[in-house]
Design a protein around this motif. Structure first.
Motif, PDB file in Angstrom:
ATOM      1  N   LEU A   1     -27.980  44.106 -99.434  1.00 35.17           N
ATOM      2  CA  LEU A   1     -29.075  44.344-100.376  1.00 35.17           C
ATOM      3  C   LEU A   1     -28.951  45.697-101.066  1.00 35.17           C
ATOM      4  CD1 LEU A   1     -32.137  43.129 -98.262  1.00 35.17           C
ATOM      5  CD2 LEU A   1     -30.859  41.839 -99.975  1.00 35.17           C
ATOM      6  N   TYR A   2     -28.220  46.644-100.450  1.00 34.14           N
ATOM      7  CA  TYR A   2     -28.190  48.006-100.996  1.00 34.14           C
ATOM      8  C   TYR A   2     -26.837  48.681-100.847  1.00 34.14           C
ATOM      9  CZ  TYR A   2     -28.821  49.067 -96.010  1.00 34.14           C
ATOM     10  OH  TYR A   2     -28.679  49.117 -94.646  1.00 34.14           O
ATOM     11  N   CYS A   3     -25.805  47.928-100.504  1.00 32.08           N
ATOM     12  CA  CYS A   3     -24.550  48.542-100.075  1.00 32.08           C
ATOM     13  C   CYS A   3     -23.542  48.776-101.200  1.00 32.08           C
ATOM     14  CB  CYS A   3     -23.900  47.693 -98.981  1.00 32.08           C
ATOM     15  SG  CYS A   3     -22.968  48.697 -97.802  1.00 32.08           S
ATOM     16  N   THR A   4     -23.861  48.409-102.429  1.00 35.38           N
ATOM     17  CA  THR A   4     -22.926  48.667-103.524  1.00 35.38           C
ATOM     18  C   THR A   4     -23.646  49.324-104.698  1.00 35.38           C
ATOM     19  OG1 THR A   4     -23.287  46.475-104.513  1.00 35.38           O
ATOM     20  CG2 THR A   4     -21.487  46.674-102.912  1.00 35.38           C
ATOM     21  N   ARG A   5     -22.877  50.076-105.478  1.00 36.20           N
ATOM     22  CA  ARG A   5     -23.435  50.698-106.671  1.00 36.20           C
ATOM     23  C   ARG A   5     -23.946  49.644-107.641  1.00 36.20           C
ATOM     24  NH1 ARG A   5     -18.599  53.365-105.499  1.00 36.20           N
ATOM     25  NH2 ARG A   5     -18.754  55.616-105.130  1.00 36.20           N
ATOM     26  N   SER A   6     -23.213  48.544-107.733  1.00 40.05           N
ATOM     27  CA  SER A   6     -23.550  47.525-108.721  1.00 40.05           C
ATOM     28  C   SER A   6     -24.873  46.837-108.428  1.00 40.05           C
ATOM     29  CB  SER A   6     -22.432  46.477-108.787  1.00 40.05           C
ATOM     30  OG  SER A   6     -21.230  47.055-109.240  1.00 40.05           O
ATOM     31  N   VAL A   7     -25.148  46.531-107.160  1.00 39.84           N
ATOM     32  CA  VAL A   7     -26.389  45.825-106.858  1.00 39.84           C
ATOM     33  C   VAL A   7     -27.588  46.751-107.077  1.00 39.84           C
ATOM     34  CG1 VAL A   7     -26.597  46.295-104.357  1.00 39.84           C
ATOM     35  CG2 VAL A   7     -27.419  44.138-105.299  1.00 39.84           C
ATOM     36  N   ILE A   8     -27.461  48.028-106.735  1.00 39.96           N
ATOM     37  CA  ILE A   8     -28.536  48.984-107.013  1.00 39.96           C
ATOM     38  C   ILE A   8     -28.746  49.107-108.524  1.00 39.96           C
ATOM     39  CG2 ILE A   8     -29.263  51.388-106.823  1.00 39.96           C
ATOM     40  CD1 ILE A   8     -29.356  49.948-104.175  1.00 39.96           C
ATOM     41  N   GLY A   9     -27.636  49.186-109.255  1.00 46.11           N
ATOM     42  CA  GLY A   9     -27.728  49.277-110.703  1.00 46.11           C
ATOM     43  C   GLY A   9     -28.352  48.051-111.330  1.00 46.11           C
ATOM     44  N   ALA A  10     -28.036  46.860-110.785  1.00 42.07           N
ATOM     45  CA  ALA A  10     -28.612  45.621-111.313  1.00 42.07           C
ATOM     46  C   ALA A  10     -30.128  45.622-111.169  1.00 42.07           C
ATOM     47  CB  ALA A  10     -28.002  44.415-110.606  1.00 42.07           C
ATOM     48  N   TYR A  11     -30.617  46.099-110.019  1.00 37.10           N
ATOM     49  CA  TYR A  11     -32.065  46.193-109.826  1.00 37.10           C
ATOM     50  C   TYR A  11     -32.696  47.101-110.895  1.00 37.10           C
ATOM     51  CZ  TYR A  11     -31.027  44.640-104.977  1.00 37.10           C
ATOM     52  OH  TYR A  11     -30.603  43.960-103.864  1.00 37.10           O
ATOM     53  N   VAL A  12     -32.112  48.295-111.051  1.00 36.17           N
ATOM     54  CA  VAL A  12     -32.704  49.298-111.942  1.00 36.17           C
ATOM     55  C   VAL A  12     -32.612  48.859-113.406  1.00 36.17           C
ATOM     56  CG1 VAL A  12     -32.529  51.691-112.763  1.00 36.17           C
ATOM     57  CG2 VAL A  12     -32.253  51.164-110.322  1.00 36.17           C
ATOM     58  N   GLY A  13     -31.441  48.373-113.821  1.00 35.44           N
ATOM     59  CA  GLY A  13     -31.270  47.938-115.201  1.00 35.44           C
ATOM     60  C   GLY A  13     -32.211  46.813-115.573  1.00 35.44           C
ATOM     61  N   SER A  14     -32.385  45.859-114.659  1.00 32.30           N
ATOM     62  CA  SER A  14     -33.311  44.755-114.902  1.00 32.30           C
ATOM     63  C   SER A  14     -34.737  45.248-115.017  1.00 32.30           C
ATOM     64  CB  SER A  14     -33.195  43.723-113.766  1.00 32.30           C
ATOM     65  OG  SER A  14     -34.115  42.669-113.936  1.00 32.30           O
ATOM     66  N   GLY A  15     -35.131  46.158-114.120  1.00 30.96           N
ATOM     67  CA  GLY A  15     -36.496  46.674-114.139  1.00 30.96           C
ATOM     68  C   GLY A  15     -36.832  47.402-115.426  1.00 30.96           C
ATOM     69  N   LEU A  16     -35.903  48.227-115.912  1.00 28.68           N
ATOM     70  CA  LEU A  16     -36.150  48.959-117.153  1.00 28.68           C
ATOM     71  C   LEU A  16     -36.284  48.010-118.346  1.00 28.68           C
ATOM     72  CD1 LEU A  16     -33.726  52.004-116.739  1.00 28.68           C
ATOM     73  CD2 LEU A  16     -36.222  52.012-116.594  1.00 28.68           C
ATOM     74  N   GLN A  17     -35.431  46.990-118.401  1.00 29.06           N
ATOM     75  CA  GLN A  17     -35.514  46.053-119.522  1.00 29.06           C
ATOM     76  C   GLN A  17     -36.814  45.252-119.491  1.00 29.06           C
ATOM     77  OE1 GLN A  17     -33.900  46.002-122.133  1.00 29.06           O
ATOM     78  NE2 GLN A  17     -34.190  43.994-123.084  1.00 29.06           N
ATOM     79  N   LEU A  18     -37.299  44.927-118.293  1.00 30.66           N
ATOM     80  CA  LEU A  18     -38.543  44.175-118.197  1.00 30.66           C
ATOM     81  C   LEU A  18     -39.772  45.038-118.489  1.00 30.66           C
ATOM     82  CD1 LEU A  18     -38.000  41.647-115.275  1.00 30.66           C
ATOM     83  CD2 LEU A  18     -38.008  41.259-117.734  1.00 30.66           C
ATOM     84  N   PHE A  19     -39.617  46.349-118.524  1.00 31.90           N
ATOM     85  CA  PHE A  19     -40.688  47.205-119.034  1.00 31.90           C
ATOM     86  C   PHE A  19     -41.009  46.796-120.468  1.00 31.90           C
ATOM     87  CE2 PHE A  19     -42.591  50.767-121.141  1.00 31.90           C
ATOM     88  CZ  PHE A  19     -43.250  51.519-120.183  1.00 31.90           C
TER      89      PHE A  19
ATOM     90  N   THR B   1     -28.515  39.492-114.446  1.00 31.64           N
ATOM     91  CA  THR B   1     -28.795  40.293-113.245  1.00 31.64           C
ATOM     92  C   THR B   1     -29.083  39.400-112.045  1.00 31.64           C
ATOM     93  OG1 THR B   1     -31.130  40.501-113.915  1.00 31.64           O
ATOM     94  CG2 THR B   1     -29.641  42.295-114.493  1.00 31.64           C
ATOM     95  N   GLY B   2     -29.723  38.238-112.268  1.00 34.32           N
ATOM     96  CA  GLY B   2     -29.938  37.306-111.169  1.00 34.32           C
ATOM     97  C   GLY B   2     -28.626  36.845-110.567  1.00 34.32           C
ATOM     98  N   ALA B   3     -27.654  36.529-111.443  1.00 32.32           N
ATOM     99  CA  ALA B   3     -26.335  36.109-110.956  1.00 32.32           C
ATOM    100  C   ALA B   3     -25.615  37.263-110.265  1.00 32.32           C
ATOM    101  CB  ALA B   3     -25.502  35.591-112.124  1.00 32.32           C
ATOM    102  N   MET B   4     -25.736  38.477-110.809  1.00 32.11           N
ATOM    103  CA  MET B   4     -25.102  39.637-110.165  1.00 32.11           C
ATOM    104  C   MET B   4     -25.635  39.831-108.751  1.00 32.11           C
ATOM    105  SD  MET B   4     -25.088  42.605-113.086  1.00 32.11           S
ATOM    106  CE  MET B   4     -24.799  42.187-114.810  1.00 32.11           C
ATOM    107  N   VAL B   5     -26.952  39.785-108.612  1.00 31.05           N
ATOM    108  CA  VAL B   5     -27.557  39.990-107.295  1.00 31.05           C
ATOM    109  C   VAL B   5     -27.126  38.886-106.330  1.00 31.05           C
ATOM    110  CG1 VAL B   5     -29.752  39.996-106.040  1.00 31.05           C
ATOM    111  CG2 VAL B   5     -29.519  41.315-108.154  1.00 31.05           C
ATOM    112  N   ALA B   6     -27.098  37.646-106.802  1.00 31.09           N
ATOM    113  CA  ALA B   6     -26.669  36.538-105.935  1.00 31.09           C
ATOM    114  C   ALA B   6     -25.221  36.710-105.504  1.00 31.09           C
ATOM    115  CB  ALA B   6     -26.854  35.203-106.661  1.00 31.09           C
ATOM    116  N   ASN B   7     -24.360  37.174-106.407  1.00 33.36           N
ATOM    117  CA  ASN B   7     -22.944  37.340-106.091  1.00 33.36           C
ATOM    118  C   ASN B   7     -22.668  38.535-105.184  1.00 33.36           C
ATOM    119  OD1 ASN B   7     -22.275  35.133-107.659  1.00 33.36           O
ATOM    120  ND2 ASN B   7     -21.794  36.341-109.475  1.00 33.36           N
TER     121      ASN B   7
END
Length: 443
Positions: A228-246, A348-354
């Protein structure tokens, strides 16, 4: 560059043995509940003008009524999704639907602002984990190759629910009064909450075959929660998605009020026009997800490239739109901007799943939902309402699209690490190393 599959990509396909017809039934019912979820959440936006005049509310107070739902979703989605992963997703989804439907009925009975705020608090409590657990159920019954399409289609259900909530809510408010707008949404949710556990069975969507994983796979994924938190990419996917949904969430919430104030439309017409634009957003979300699956079959990095394009494209179109005065051209540009604004939902949903293990997909999407709400959906409407009180809604809307530039910057960062992160076997780092990496990303 050759693409290397991760442990997640190599894992046993969770859809094996599930009849495709039953999978689509599960999708339809879960999708229907998601529509109910967002109908109950967004019907409020259609009656903003009525509540503002009847209870003499400020834009900040109206924004809080909307934002408190997203706030509760953000705070509670993770622990409730974790419980659902462990104790049964189907039962959990039915209970959530029952709670938010009863709370929506409570909105219809509210006698003042304080009562409405409490009822909206309860709506948020009921909806807290639905999106994350629901999408985990849907992904578990379909092949992995459909992940971006399913993620975008499922998340578009929220937009379609918003369309129905605003359009029907506005029309019902004009004919029968705003209380019936809430009551109608509550009845729809209650019916589906009863049907869901009768038709969708836990034993059929999580069969025993999933226990038959090779010893090698078990060793590679010995600690699934770390993914859930072990890669730069998954953390980035969370943050990038959140900012766009603002951006997406703010425009959805305030469009009916914008058309009411600047186009001199009544609640029914304003809600109807806003609903058409949200429909464009939903259709665009599905199309963007399908495009992602199609273009990314042989190059996973394209998911990141598409995310960057969606962010910058929507920023340009919405900025141009809100630089104009009221008129047909402005409406067209808003619709075009919203057509691609939520395109990052699928990618981002696909990134998180992968990047995470299937055993914790419910919790993974809960983490995504948490960040989406805490960075975007909760603060967006409230902050915009505060700015609107100071300088006006039109001027506040001119500032909102600029947040997409920040989202694009995060996806540019992800692009540097995505291929290496997705190729790494899951669970091969210590929790301490993963936390240090996560802190490094955030800083």
């Amino acid at each position: 560059m050759a693409f290397h599959h991760s442990a997640v990509d190599d894992e046993e396909d969770t859809s094996i043995g599930i009849p495709r017809r039953y999978a689509w039934i599960v999708f339809a019912l879960t999708f229907g509940l998601l529509i109910s979820d967002y109908m109950s959440r967004q019907v409020l936006n259609a009656v903003f003008p009525v509540l503002k005049s009847e209870w003499l509310l400020s834009d900040s107070q109206l924004g809080l009524l909307s934002g408190i739902v997203a706030l509760m979703v953000g705070l509670l989605t993770f622990p409730l999704s974790l419980l659902a992963d462990r104790f049964g997703r189907v039962r959990s989804l039915a209970l959530m639907a029952l709670l938010w439907s009863l709370a929506t009925l409570g909105c219809a009975l509210a006698q003042n602002y304080q009562h409405m705020l409490i009822a909206r608090f309860m709506v948020g409590l009921g909806e807290a984990a639905y999106g994350s657990v629901g999408i985990a159920v849907v992904m578990s019954v379909f092949p992995k190759s459909m992940r971006a399409t399913l993620a975008s289609a499922f998340m578009a259900g929220g937009l379609f629910g918003s369309v129905l909530g605003m359009a029907l809510g506005g029309a019902i408010a004009v004919k029968l009064g705003w209380r019936w707008s809430f009551a109608s949404m509550a009845l729809f949710g209650l019916v589906l909450a009863v049907l869901y556990p009768i038709i969708v069975r836990e034993s059929r969507i999580a069969p025993k075959r999933l226990g038959a994983i090779s010893q090698k796979s078990k060793a590679a994924i010995s600690r699934p929660l770390r993914t859930l938190y072990c890669t730069r990419s998954v953390i980035g996917a969370y943050v990038g998605s959140g900012l766009q949904l603002f951006v997406v969430g703010t425009v959805l919430v305030w469009l009916p009020s914008y058309f009411n104030r600047y186009y001199a439309m009544d609640e029914g017409k304003a809600g109807g026009l806003a609903a058409l634009i949200v429909l464009c957003c939903g259709a665009g979300t599905v199309c963007c997800g399908m495009l992602s699956d199609r273009l990314c079959r042989h190059s996973q990095i394209r998911k990141v490239d598409l995310s960057i394009a969606y962010c910058l494209g929507s920023c340009l179109l919405l900025s141009l739109a809100f630089a104009l005065t009221a008129g047909p051209l402005q409406v067209i540009l808003i619709a075009l901007g919203m057509l691609i604004a939520a395109g990052t939902n699928g990618t981002t949903g696909a990134m998180v799943a992968n990047l995470t293990h299937y055993k914790v997909h419910g919790t993974a999407f809960a983490t995504l939902t948490l960040v989406n709400n805490m960075l975007g959906l909760a603060p967006g409407p409230f902050i915009t309402g505060r700015v609107s009180d100071l300088i006006g809604l039109h001027e506040a809307f001119q500032l909102v699209p600029l947040i997409s530039i920040g989202s694009a910057a995060v996806f540019i960062y992800i692009k540097r690490h995505y291929i290496a992160d997705i190729a790494r076997p899951k669970g091969d780092e210590s929790s301490e190393a993963c936390l240090k990496k996560s802190v490094g990303v955030m800083s």
